[in-house]
Write an enzyme that holds these catalytic residues in place. Structure first.
Site, mmCIF file in Angstrom:
data_model
loop_
_atom_site.group_PDB
_atom_site.id
_atom_site.type_symbol
_atom_site.label_atom_id
_atom_site.label_comp_id
_atom_site.label_asym_id
_atom_site.label_seq_id
_atom_site.Cartn_x
_atom_site.Cartn_y
_atom_site.Cartn_z
ATOM 1 C CG HIS A 199 7.389 39.435 16.324
ATOM 2 N ND1 HIS A 199 6.610 38.349 15.991
ATOM 3 C CD2 HIS A 199 6.941 40.463 15.552
ATOM 4 C CE1 HIS A 199 5.724 38.711 15.067
ATOM 5 N NE2 HIS A 199 5.918 39.974 14.786
ATOM 6 C CG HIS A 230 3.180 46.714 5.884
ATOM 7 N ND1 HIS A 230 4.027 47.790 5.986
ATOM 8 C CD2 HIS A 230 2.799 46.661 4.581
ATOM 9 C CE1 HIS A 230 4.162 48.366 4.799
ATOM 10 N NE2 HIS A 230 3.424 47.699 3.936
ATOM 11 C CB SER A 250 4.320 43.426 15.179
ATOM 12 O OG SER A 250 3.417 43.644 14.126
ATOM 13 C CD GLU A 279 -2.983 44.152 6.992
ATOM 14 O OE1 GLU A 279 -3.107 43.749 5.821
ATOM 15 O OE2 GLU A 279 -1.889 44.180 7.596
ATOM 16 C CG ASP A 300 -0.796 52.728 0.089
ATOM 17 O OD1 ASP A 300 -0.474 51.720 -0.560
ATOM 18 O OD2 ASP A 300 0.007 53.633 0.385
ATOM 19 C CG ASP A 332 6.263 44.098 9.302
ATOM 20 O OD1 ASP A 332 5.506 45.080 9.304
ATOM 21 O OD2 ASP A 332 5.962 43.024 9.852
#
Length: 288
Positions: A19, A42, A99, A117, A153, A174
Protein backbone atom coordinates in the site's frame (compact mmCIF):
# COMPACT_ATOMS: atom_id res chain seq x y z
CA UNK A 1 -8.75 -19.68 -4.45
CA UNK A 2 -12.11 -18.99 -2.83
CA UNK A 3 -10.81 -20.32 0.51
CA UNK A 4 -8.53 -17.29 0.98
CA UNK A 5 -9.90 -14.50 3.20
CA UNK A 6 -7.85 -11.33 3.55
CA UNK A 7 -9.74 -10.51 6.74
CA UNK A 8 -7.20 -12.70 8.56
CA UNK A 9 -4.22 -10.81 7.12
CA UNK A 10 -5.29 -7.19 6.47
CA UNK A 11 -2.77 -4.63 7.67
CA UNK A 12 0.15 -7.04 7.93
CA UNK A 13 3.71 -6.31 6.80
CA UNK A 14 2.90 -7.28 3.22
CA UNK A 15 0.03 -4.79 3.10
CA UNK A 16 2.27 -2.02 4.44
CA UNK A 17 4.76 -2.58 1.64
CA UNK A 18 2.10 -2.95 -1.06
CA UNK A 19 0.00 0.00 0.00
CA UNK A 20 2.93 2.37 0.46
CA UNK A 21 4.03 1.51 -3.08
CA UNK A 22 0.47 1.98 -4.36
CA UNK A 23 0.26 5.39 -2.71
CA UNK A 24 3.55 6.49 -4.29
CA UNK A 25 2.40 5.47 -7.78
CA UNK A 26 -0.98 7.17 -7.41
CA UNK A 27 0.64 10.38 -6.18
CA UNK A 28 2.92 10.33 -9.21
CA UNK A 29 -0.05 9.92 -11.57
CA UNK A 30 -1.81 12.82 -9.85
CA UNK A 31 1.06 15.20 -10.59
CA UNK A 32 -0.37 15.75 -14.08
CA UNK A 33 -3.85 17.12 -14.74
CA UNK A 34 -4.54 14.43 -17.35
CA UNK A 35 -7.00 11.75 -16.22
CA UNK A 36 -5.89 8.18 -15.58
CA UNK A 37 -7.35 4.70 -15.10
CA UNK A 38 -6.74 2.33 -12.19
CA UNK A 39 -7.51 -1.39 -12.42
CA UNK A 40 -7.26 -3.39 -9.18
CA UNK A 41 -7.49 -7.06 -10.14
CA UNK A 42 -7.78 -8.63 -6.67
CA UNK A 43 -9.50 -5.85 -4.77
CA UNK A 44 -10.77 -7.61 -1.65
CA UNK A 45 -13.30 -5.94 0.63
CA UNK A 46 -11.77 -2.45 0.36
CA UNK A 47 -11.72 -1.67 4.07
CA UNK A 48 -11.49 -3.84 7.17
CA UNK A 49 -12.44 -3.64 10.85
CA UNK A 50 -9.41 -3.81 13.14
CA UNK A 51 -11.53 -5.42 15.85
CA UNK A 52 -12.61 -8.25 13.51
CA UNK A 53 -12.12 -11.52 15.41
CA UNK A 54 -10.27 -12.98 12.41
CA UNK A 55 -7.66 -10.23 12.53
CA UNK A 56 -7.41 -10.49 16.30
CA UNK A 57 -6.90 -14.25 15.98
CA UNK A 58 -3.80 -13.91 13.76
CA UNK A 59 -2.43 -10.72 15.34
CA UNK A 60 -1.06 -9.69 11.94
CA UNK A 61 -2.54 -6.19 12.01
CA UNK A 62 -1.19 -5.67 15.53
CA UNK A 63 2.29 -6.65 14.33
CA UNK A 64 1.81 -4.67 11.13
CA UNK A 65 -0.13 -1.44 10.70
CA UNK A 66 -0.80 -0.91 14.41
CA UNK A 67 2.87 -1.38 15.24
CA UNK A 68 3.77 1.08 12.48
CA UNK A 69 1.30 3.72 13.70
CA UNK A 70 2.67 3.42 17.24
CA UNK A 71 6.11 4.50 16.03
CA UNK A 72 7.56 7.99 15.79
CA UNK A 73 6.28 9.23 12.44
CA UNK A 74 9.02 11.84 12.10
CA UNK A 75 11.63 9.06 12.02
CA UNK A 76 9.97 7.36 9.05
CA UNK A 77 10.86 7.89 5.37
CA UNK A 78 8.60 10.55 3.79
CA UNK A 79 6.50 8.05 1.82
CA UNK A 80 5.86 5.97 4.93
CA UNK A 81 4.95 9.11 6.87
CA UNK A 82 2.27 9.92 4.29
CA UNK A 83 0.98 6.36 4.28
CA UNK A 84 0.85 6.28 8.09
CA UNK A 85 -1.11 9.56 8.16
CA UNK A 86 -3.63 8.10 5.70
CA UNK A 87 -4.11 4.95 7.76
CA UNK A 88 -4.19 6.80 11.07
CA UNK A 89 -7.46 8.47 10.05
CA UNK A 90 -9.02 5.04 9.49
CA UNK A 91 -7.47 3.57 12.64
CA UNK A 92 -9.20 6.28 14.67
CA UNK A 93 -12.45 4.54 13.64
CA UNK A 94 -11.06 1.02 14.16
CA UNK A 95 -10.77 0.61 10.40
CA UNK A 96 -7.99 -0.31 7.99
CA UNK A 97 -7.95 1.04 4.43
CA UNK A 98 -7.21 -1.55 1.77
CA UNK A 99 -6.07 -0.84 -1.77
CA UNK A 100 -9.50 0.19 -3.19
CA UNK A 101 -9.90 2.74 -0.40
CA UNK A 102 -6.43 4.18 -1.03
CA UNK A 103 -7.24 4.40 -4.73
CA UNK A 104 -10.49 6.23 -4.00
CA UNK A 105 -8.67 8.67 -1.75
CA UNK A 106 -6.27 9.62 -4.55
CA UNK A 107 -8.51 9.68 -7.61
CA UNK A 108 -9.98 12.88 -9.02
CA UNK A 109 -13.01 13.81 -11.08
CA UNK A 110 -12.46 12.35 -14.55
CA UNK A 111 -10.29 9.44 -13.41
CA UNK A 112 -11.59 5.86 -13.67
CA UNK A 113 -11.46 3.03 -11.12
CA UNK A 114 -12.17 -0.63 -11.91
CA UNK A 115 -12.24 -3.11 -9.02
CA UNK A 116 -12.36 -6.88 -9.52
CA UNK A 117 -13.07 -9.47 -6.83
CA UNK A 118 -13.94 -13.15 -7.23
CA UNK A 119 -14.80 -14.20 -3.66
CA UNK A 120 -18.61 -13.74 -3.24
CA UNK A 121 -18.48 -12.51 0.37
CA UNK A 122 -15.60 -10.11 -0.30
CA UNK A 123 -17.40 -8.87 -3.42
CA UNK A 124 -20.53 -7.98 -1.47
CA UNK A 125 -18.46 -6.19 1.19
CA UNK A 126 -16.57 -4.34 -1.53
CA UNK A 127 -19.77 -3.12 -3.17
CA UNK A 128 -21.09 -1.87 0.16
CA UNK A 129 -17.81 -0.26 1.23
CA UNK A 130 -17.37 1.59 -2.06
CA UNK A 131 -20.64 3.41 -1.37
CA UNK A 132 -19.37 4.74 1.96
CA UNK A 133 -17.72 8.16 2.36
CA UNK A 134 -13.96 8.41 2.55
CA UNK A 135 -12.19 8.96 5.86
CA UNK A 136 -9.61 11.74 5.96
CA UNK A 137 -7.76 13.54 8.77
CA UNK A 138 -10.28 16.37 8.26
CA UNK A 139 -13.29 14.06 8.51
CA UNK A 140 -15.52 12.26 6.03
CA UNK A 141 -15.39 13.20 2.35
CA UNK A 142 -17.26 12.30 -0.79
CA UNK A 143 -15.34 10.28 -3.36
CA UNK A 144 -15.24 12.09 -6.74
CA UNK A 145 -15.15 8.79 -8.66
CA UNK A 146 -17.73 6.02 -8.73
CA UNK A 147 -15.93 2.69 -8.71
CA UNK A 148 -16.81 0.09 -11.33
CA UNK A 149 -17.00 -3.08 -9.19
CA UNK A 150 -16.94 -6.42 -11.00
CA UNK A 151 -17.14 -10.03 -9.90
CA UNK A 152 -15.68 -13.02 -11.66
CA UNK A 153 -12.25 -14.22 -12.65
CA UNK A 154 -9.61 -11.53 -12.17
CA UNK A 155 -7.43 -12.53 -15.10
CA UNK A 156 -10.29 -12.81 -17.60
CA UNK A 157 -11.58 -9.41 -16.48
CA UNK A 158 -8.11 -7.90 -16.90
CA UNK A 159 -8.02 -9.15 -20.48
CA UNK A 160 -11.43 -7.60 -21.10
CA UNK A 161 -10.56 -4.21 -19.55
CA UNK A 162 -7.18 -3.70 -21.24
CA UNK A 163 -6.61 -1.35 -22.86
CA UNK A 164 -9.08 1.11 -21.29
CA UNK A 165 -10.31 4.26 -23.08
CA UNK A 166 -8.05 6.41 -20.89
CA UNK A 167 -4.64 4.83 -21.45
CA UNK A 168 -2.69 6.63 -18.77
CA UNK A 169 -2.82 4.61 -15.60
CA UNK A 170 -2.06 1.72 -13.29
CA UNK A 171 -2.83 -1.97 -12.96
CA UNK A 172 -2.40 -3.53 -9.50
CA UNK A 173 -2.16 -7.34 -9.42
CA UNK A 174 -1.93 -9.03 -6.01
CA UNK A 175 -3.40 -12.53 -5.80
CA UNK A 176 -2.99 -14.70 -2.72
CA UNK A 177 -0.65 -17.15 -4.49
CA UNK A 178 -2.26 -19.94 -2.46
CA UNK A 179 -2.83 -21.66 -5.79
CA UNK A 180 0.45 -22.44 -7.59
CA UNK A 181 -1.26 -21.60 -10.90
CA UNK A 182 -1.29 -17.92 -9.87
CA UNK A 183 2.39 -17.63 -10.80
CA UNK A 184 1.72 -18.63 -14.42
CA UNK A 185 -1.48 -16.57 -14.58
CA UNK A 186 0.28 -13.46 -13.27
CA UNK A 187 3.01 -13.88 -15.89
CA UNK A 188 0.45 -14.26 -18.68
CA UNK A 189 -1.56 -11.29 -17.40
CA UNK A 190 1.42 -8.94 -17.23
CA UNK A 191 2.65 -10.00 -20.65
CA UNK A 192 -0.83 -9.37 -22.05
CA UNK A 193 -1.03 -5.91 -20.50
CA UNK A 194 2.42 -4.95 -21.81
CA UNK A 195 1.36 -6.10 -25.28
CA UNK A 196 -2.02 -4.33 -25.30
CA UNK A 197 -1.37 -1.31 -23.03
CA UNK A 198 2.35 -0.67 -23.04
CA UNK A 199 2.21 2.70 -21.27
CA UNK A 200 0.54 1.37 -18.12
CA UNK A 201 2.31 1.23 -14.78
CA UNK A 202 1.95 -2.41 -13.74
CA UNK A 203 2.44 -3.17 -10.05
CA UNK A 204 2.66 -6.84 -9.05
CA UNK A 205 2.81 -7.90 -5.42
CA UNK A 206 4.55 -11.20 -4.67
CA UNK A 207 5.10 -13.15 -1.44
CA UNK A 208 8.46 -14.37 -0.20
CA UNK A 209 7.65 -17.94 0.74
CA UNK A 210 10.18 -20.58 1.72
CA UNK A 211 8.38 -23.24 -0.32
CA UNK A 212 7.93 -21.03 -3.41
CA UNK A 213 11.40 -19.56 -3.92
CA UNK A 214 11.84 -21.15 -7.34
CA UNK A 215 8.42 -20.10 -8.63
CA UNK A 216 9.00 -16.52 -7.48
CA UNK A 217 12.46 -16.31 -9.06
CA UNK A 218 11.15 -17.72 -12.34
CA UNK A 219 8.20 -15.32 -12.39
CA UNK A 220 10.34 -12.23 -11.84
CA UNK A 221 13.06 -13.18 -14.31
CA UNK A 222 10.53 -14.06 -17.02
CA UNK A 223 8.73 -10.73 -16.58
CA UNK A 224 12.01 -8.82 -16.72
CA UNK A 225 13.03 -10.66 -19.88
CA UNK A 226 9.66 -10.05 -21.56
CA UNK A 227 9.79 -6.33 -20.75
CA UNK A 228 13.29 -6.03 -22.19
CA UNK A 229 12.32 -7.80 -25.42
CA UNK A 230 9.73 -5.21 -26.45
CA UNK A 231 10.31 -3.02 -29.51
CA UNK A 232 10.71 -0.21 -27.00
CA UNK A 233 12.19 -1.97 -23.94
CA UNK A 234 10.24 -1.39 -20.75
CA UNK A 235 11.92 -0.35 -17.53
CA UNK A 236 11.25 -2.60 -14.55
CA UNK A 237 12.14 -2.55 -10.88
CA UNK A 238 11.66 -4.79 -7.89
CA UNK A 239 11.84 -4.17 -4.15
CA UNK A 240 11.58 -6.58 -1.24
CA UNK A 241 11.15 -6.34 2.51
CA UNK A 242 12.37 -9.42 4.41
CA UNK A 243 10.88 -9.30 7.89
CA UNK A 244 11.96 -12.75 9.09
CA UNK A 245 14.90 -15.07 8.51
CA UNK A 246 13.89 -17.59 5.83
CA UNK A 247 16.22 -20.35 6.98
CA UNK A 248 14.92 -20.27 10.55
CA UNK A 249 11.36 -20.82 9.28
CA UNK A 250 12.00 -24.00 7.29
CA UNK A 251 11.24 -26.29 10.22
CA UNK A 252 8.24 -24.30 11.41
CA UNK A 253 4.60 -25.01 10.61
CA UNK A 254 2.58 -22.37 8.81
CA UNK A 255 2.78 -20.34 5.63
CA UNK A 256 6.54 -19.64 5.84
CA UNK A 257 5.98 -16.06 4.65
CA UNK A 258 9.21 -14.27 5.47
CA UNK A 259 8.52 -11.07 3.54
CA UNK A 260 7.13 -9.78 0.28
CA UNK A 261 7.96 -7.61 -2.66
CA UNK A 262 6.72 -5.45 -5.50
CA UNK A 263 7.59 -5.81 -9.17
CA UNK A 264 6.88 -2.70 -11.26
CA UNK A 265 6.76 -2.19 -15.02
CA UNK A 266 7.17 1.46 -16.12
CA UNK A 267 7.95 2.68 -12.59
CA UNK A 268 7.41 6.40 -11.98
CA UNK A 269 10.40 8.64 -11.41
CA UNK A 270 11.86 8.35 -7.89
CA UNK A 271 9.78 5.27 -7.00
CA UNK A 272 12.86 3.08 -6.67
CA UNK A 273 14.46 5.43 -4.14
CA UNK A 274 11.22 5.87 -2.19
CA UNK A 275 10.64 2.13 -1.92
CA UNK A 276 14.24 1.36 -1.00
CA UNK A 277 13.82 3.70 1.97
CA UNK A 278 10.54 2.03 2.96
CA UNK A 279 12.02 -1.48 2.75
CA UNK A 280 15.07 -0.47 4.76
CA UNK A 281 12.90 1.05 7.49
CA UNK A 282 10.70 -2.03 7.65
CA UNK A 283 13.64 -4.43 7.85
CA UNK A 284 15.80 -2.46 10.27
CA UNK A 285 13.36 -0.47 12.40
CA UNK A 286 9.91 -2.06 12.29
CA UNK A 287 10.98 -5.71 12.23
CA UNK A 288 14.70 -5.55 12.93
Amino acid sequence: MLSYQHEYHAGNHADILKHACLLAILRSLCKKDKPFTVIDSHAGAGRFHLDDERLLKTGEAQDGIEALLARDRDAMPPLLQDYAALEAAYQSRDLYAGSPEIERLCLRMGDALHLVEKHPAALESLKANMRLPLVTPQGEARCPVRADVRGGDSYATLRALCPPPVRRGLVLIDPSYEDASDYAQVREAVEGIITKWNTAVIAVWFPLLVRRKNETAQLLSSLEDFAKMQAVPKETMRCTARVRDAESMEEEAGSHLYGSGMFIVNPPWKLREEMEAVCLYMEKKLYG
